[in-house]
Design a protein around this motif. Structure first.
Motif, PDB file in Angstrom:
ATOM      1  N   GLN A 211       0.845  -1.183   0.000  1.00  0.00           N
ATOM      2  CA  GLN A 211       0.000   0.000   0.000  1.00  0.00           C
ATOM      3  C   GLN A 211       0.886   1.240   0.000  1.00  0.00           C
ATOM      4  O   GLN A 211       1.845   1.316   0.770  1.00  0.00           O
ATOM      5  N   ASN A 212       0.548   2.205  -0.859  1.00  0.00           N
ATOM      6  CA  ASN A 212       1.321   3.435  -0.874  1.00  0.00           C
ATOM      7  C   ASN A 212       0.540   4.530  -1.568  1.00  0.00           C
ATOM      8  O   ASN A 212      -0.406   4.272  -2.322  1.00  0.00           O
ATOM      9  N   SER A 213       0.946   5.778  -1.309  1.00  0.00           N
ATOM     10  CA  SER A 213       0.402   6.922  -2.032  1.00  0.00           C
ATOM     11  C   SER A 213       0.943   6.915  -3.457  1.00  0.00           C
ATOM     12  O   SER A 213       1.952   6.276  -3.762  1.00  0.00           O
ATOM     13  N   VAL A 214       0.258   7.660  -4.318  1.00  0.00           N
ATOM     14  CA  VAL A 214       0.626   7.747  -5.727  1.00  0.00           C
ATOM     15  C   VAL A 214       0.908   9.211  -6.077  1.00  0.00           C
ATOM     16  O   VAL A 214       0.152  10.104  -5.695  1.00  0.00           O
ATOM     17  N   CYS A 223       4.347  15.805  -1.427  1.00  0.00           N
ATOM     18  CA  CYS A 223       2.891  15.977  -1.472  1.00  0.00           C
ATOM     19  C   CYS A 223       2.261  15.246  -2.656  1.00  0.00           C
ATOM     20  O   CYS A 223       1.999  15.858  -3.710  1.00  0.00           O
ATOM     21  N   PRO A 224       2.021  13.941  -2.533  1.00  0.00           N
ATOM     22  CA  PRO A 224       1.399  13.202  -3.634  1.00  0.00           C
ATOM     23  C   PRO A 224      -0.073  13.583  -3.809  1.00  0.00           C
ATOM     24  O   PRO A 224      -0.803  13.770  -2.830  1.00  0.00           O
ATOM     25  N   THR A 225      -0.506  13.681  -5.051  1.00  0.00           N
ATOM     26  CA  THR A 225      -1.905  14.027  -5.337  1.00  0.00           C
ATOM     27  C   THR A 225      -2.584  12.988  -6.224  1.00  0.00           C
ATOM     28  O   THR A 225      -3.700  13.225  -6.708  1.00  0.00           O
ATOM     29  N   GLY A 226      -1.938  11.858  -6.434  1.00  0.00           N
ATOM     30  CA  GLY A 226      -2.470  10.867  -7.379  1.00  0.00           C
ATOM     31  C   GLY A 226      -3.297   9.768  -6.762  1.00  0.00           C
ATOM     32  O   GLY A 226      -3.607   8.778  -7.429  1.00  0.00           O
ATOM     33  N   GLY A 227      -3.671   9.892  -5.468  1.00  0.00           N
ATOM     34  CA  GLY A 227      -4.476   8.863  -4.833  1.00  0.00           C
ATOM     35  C   GLY A 227      -3.638   7.816  -4.131  1.00  0.00           C
ATOM     36  O   GLY A 227      -2.564   8.122  -3.582  1.00  0.00           O
ATOM     37  N   ALA A 228      -4.103   6.583  -4.147  1.00  0.00           N
ATOM     38  CA  ALA A 228      -3.415   5.494  -3.440  1.00  0.00           C
ATOM     39  C   ALA A 228      -3.615   4.191  -4.188  1.00  0.00           C
ATOM     40  O   ALA A 228      -4.606   4.007  -4.909  1.00  0.00           O
ATOM     41  N   VAL A 229      -2.667   3.275  -4.010  1.00  0.00           N
ATOM     42  CA  VAL A 229      -2.739   1.976  -4.660  1.00  0.00           C
ATOM     43  C   VAL A 229      -2.523   0.883  -3.618  1.00  0.00           C
ATOM     44  O   VAL A 229      -1.731   1.040  -2.683  1.00  0.00           O
ATOM     45  N   GLY A 238       7.624 -19.462  -3.275  1.00  0.00           N
ATOM     46  CA  GLY A 238       8.594 -18.383  -3.237  1.00  0.00           C
ATOM     47  C   GLY A 238       8.374 -17.294  -4.260  1.00  0.00           C
ATOM     48  O   GLY A 238       9.200 -16.384  -4.375  1.00  0.00           O
ATOM     49  N   ARG A 239       7.287 -17.337  -4.998  1.00  0.00           N
ATOM     50  CA  ARG A 239       6.953 -16.274  -5.937  1.00  0.00           C
ATOM     51  C   ARG A 239       5.690 -15.553  -5.474  1.00  0.00           C
ATOM     52  O   ARG A 239       4.792 -16.152  -4.892  1.00  0.00           O
ATOM     53  N   PHE A 240       5.630 -14.264  -5.785  1.00  0.00           N
ATOM     54  CA  PHE A 240       4.415 -13.490  -5.560  1.00  0.00           C
ATOM     55  C   PHE A 240       3.373 -13.845  -6.616  1.00  0.00           C
ATOM     56  O   PHE A 240       3.668 -13.905  -7.815  1.00  0.00           O
ATOM     57  N   VAL A 241       2.142 -14.042  -6.177  1.00  0.00           N
ATOM     58  CA  VAL A 241       0.986 -14.133  -7.070  1.00  0.00           C
ATOM     59  C   VAL A 241       0.047 -13.000  -6.685  1.00  0.00           C
ATOM     60  O   VAL A 241      -0.441 -12.939  -5.553  1.00  0.00           O
ATOM     61  N   VAL A 242      -0.180 -12.071  -7.608  1.00  0.00           N
ATOM     62  CA  VAL A 242      -1.069 -10.949  -7.350  1.00  0.00           C
ATOM     63  C   VAL A 242      -2.512 -11.436  -7.418  1.00  0.00           C
ATOM     64  O   VAL A 242      -2.929 -12.026  -8.422  1.00  0.00           O
ATOM     65  N   ILE A 243      -3.281 -11.196  -6.374  1.00  0.00           N
ATOM     66  CA  ILE A 243      -4.681 -11.623  -6.365  1.00  0.00           C
ATOM     67  C   ILE A 243      -5.639 -10.430  -6.397  1.00  0.00           C
ATOM     68  O   ILE A 243      -6.824 -10.607  -6.658  1.00  0.00           O
ATOM     69  N   GLU A 244      -5.117  -9.210  -6.135  1.00  0.00           N
ATOM     70  CA  GLU A 244      -5.989  -8.042  -6.209  1.00  0.00           C
ATOM     71  C   GLU A 244      -5.156  -6.789  -6.431  1.00  0.00           C
ATOM     72  O   GLU A 244      -4.103  -6.614  -5.818  1.00  0.00           O
ATOM     73  N   LYS A 245      -5.635  -5.906  -7.326  1.00  0.00           N
ATOM     74  CA  LYS A 245      -5.011  -4.613  -7.569  1.00  0.00           C
ATOM     75  C   LYS A 245      -6.100  -3.546  -7.432  1.00  0.00           C
ATOM     76  O   LYS A 245      -7.113  -3.601  -8.128  1.00  0.00           O
ATOM     77  N   ASP A 246      -5.878  -2.585  -6.545  1.00  0.00           N
ATOM     78  CA  ASP A 246      -6.891  -1.573  -6.249  1.00  0.00           C
ATOM     79  C   ASP A 246      -6.245  -0.189  -6.340  1.00  0.00           C
ATOM     80  O   ASP A 246      -5.377   0.152  -5.521  1.00  0.00           O
ATOM     81  N   TYR A 247      -6.652   0.591  -7.340  1.00  0.00           N
ATOM     82  CA  TYR A 247      -6.155   1.961  -7.460  1.00  0.00           C
ATOM     83  C   TYR A 247      -7.313   2.926  -7.276  1.00  0.00           C
ATOM     84  O   TYR A 247      -8.317   2.869  -7.994  1.00  0.00           O
ATOM     85  N   ASP A 248      -7.193   3.838  -6.304  1.00  0.00           N
ATOM     86  CA  ASP A 248      -8.212   4.842  -6.009  1.00  0.00           C
ATOM     87  C   ASP A 248      -7.584   6.220  -6.160  1.00  0.00           C
ATOM     88  O   ASP A 248      -6.765   6.629  -5.336  1.00  0.00           O
ATOM     89  N   SER A 249      -7.960   6.935  -7.210  1.00  0.00           N
ATOM     90  CA  SER A 249      -7.362   8.237  -7.481  1.00  0.00           C
ATOM     91  C   SER A 249      -7.886   9.320  -6.558  1.00  0.00           C
ATOM     92  O   SER A 249      -7.313  10.415  -6.513  1.00  0.00           O
ATOM     93  N   THR A 250      -8.939   9.034  -5.776  1.00  0.00           N
ATOM     94  CA  THR A 250      -9.536  10.060  -4.911  1.00  0.00           C
ATOM     95  C   THR A 250      -9.001  10.019  -3.482  1.00  0.00           C
ATOM     96  O   THR A 250      -9.271  10.925  -2.697  1.00  0.00           O
ATOM     97  N   THR A 251      -8.281   8.970  -3.134  1.00  0.00           N
ATOM     98  CA  THR A 251      -7.778   8.848  -1.769  1.00  0.00           C
ATOM     99  C   THR A 251      -6.726   9.911  -1.507  1.00  0.00           C
ATOM    100  O   THR A 251      -5.801  10.104  -2.289  1.00  0.00           O
ATOM    101  N   LYS A 252      -6.846  10.594  -0.365  1.00  0.00           N
ATOM    102  CA  LYS A 252      -5.880  11.604   0.014  1.00  0.00           C
ATOM    103  C   LYS A 252      -4.818  10.983   0.910  1.00  0.00           C
ATOM    104  O   LYS A 252      -5.093  10.068   1.683  1.00  0.00           O
TER     105      LYS A 252
END
Length: 255
Positions: A211-214, A223-229, A238-252
């Motif tokens: 989880q991080n700001s964008v 001062c990020p203004t691109g939301g959060a992912v 031993g490998r990552f398998v992505v099961i969900e990707k959530d990008y919200d451009s409105t999150t402050k």
């Protein structure tokens, strides 16, 4: 605007689910670069008796020939400390912590090696950290949901909240480093053009979540203004398998 993707994507050099990860790689991180090789079996004294011979980042040498490295102990002081991290997958795991010159008195750690015991008195090194600057701490075992892993996470001074970090899953053939760098590929495929994650610290291995700001192109570093992912994973050998990707451009970002 919020984009939610529920997907299954296996990461790591664009591998397929049938491709097994490579065990027993040594990762070397220094001011020169990050690199990988196959570790050779050595006795403990190889890592502790003359630390200057283990100078993979060339911190203490000029020409950096074997003779040059061997002469460094005449001009510098060193201290090594061996600490057991724990047992995982039937292997005993140890840190070798190195301090030099004035840091011997302050207790500051300059380098760290992670060794895995492969037979009585014999070890393979799977990680060597020799950073220009970092707040080095001992390695640790952790639970990533139901799977137990070996981890190392050391803060890099500065405003970027960056870490020298690495994690290993121990399978039937030995330790496998988890390719956390592949998160960058998923971020590029998730975020709009001109948007990105500029700071570190977003990975939580215990919950297998990133989880991080964008930041938008042109944002100030503060001062990020691109939301959060948010990315969610599971582990497959031993490998990552992505099961969900959530990008919200409105999150402050948090205050």
């Amino acid at each position: 605007m919020r984009l939610l993707f529920v997907t299954v994507l296996l990461l790591g050099s664009f591998a397929t689910a049938a491709t097994a990860p490579t065990p027993w790689q040594r990762m070397v991180v220094s001011g020169k670069s990050s690199s990988f090789d196959a570790p050779v079996v050595h006795p403990l004294s190889y890592f502790t008796s003359d630390p200057f011979l283990r100078d993979d980042g060339d911190d203490f040498c000029g020409a950096c020939s074997p003779q040059d490295k061997a002469a460094a102990h005449a001009q510098h002081k060193s201290k090594t400390e061996v600490k057991k991290v724990g047992d995982l997958g039937g292997y005993a795991i140890y840190d070798v912590l190195y301090s030099f010159d004035d840091h011997i008195g302050t207790g500051e750690i300059d380098w760290k090696s992670i060794l895995v015991s492969v037979s009585p008195g014999q070890f393979r090194e799977i990680y060597h950290l020799q950073p220009p600057s970092a707040q080095i701490t001992p390695s640790f075992l952790l639970k990533a949901r139901t799977k137990e892993l070996l981890g190392t996470r050391d803060l890099v001074p500065g405003t970027g909240n960056q870490y020298d970090e690495a994690y290993w899953w121990f399978g039937p053939d030995g330790p496998v480093r988890i390719d956390i760098e592949s998160i960058s590929d998923v971020l590029r495929s998730t975020l709009p053009a001109g948007f990105g994650v500029w700071k570190g610290g977003g990975l939580d291995m215990k919950t297998l979540t990133f989880q991080n700001s964008v930041w938008r192109s042109g944002d100030a570093n503060c001062c990020p203004t691109g939301g959060a992912v948010t990315l969610r994973f599971r582990l497959d050998r031993g490998r990552f398998v992505v099961i969900e990707k959530d990008y919200d451009s409105t999150t402050k970002p948090p205050e």
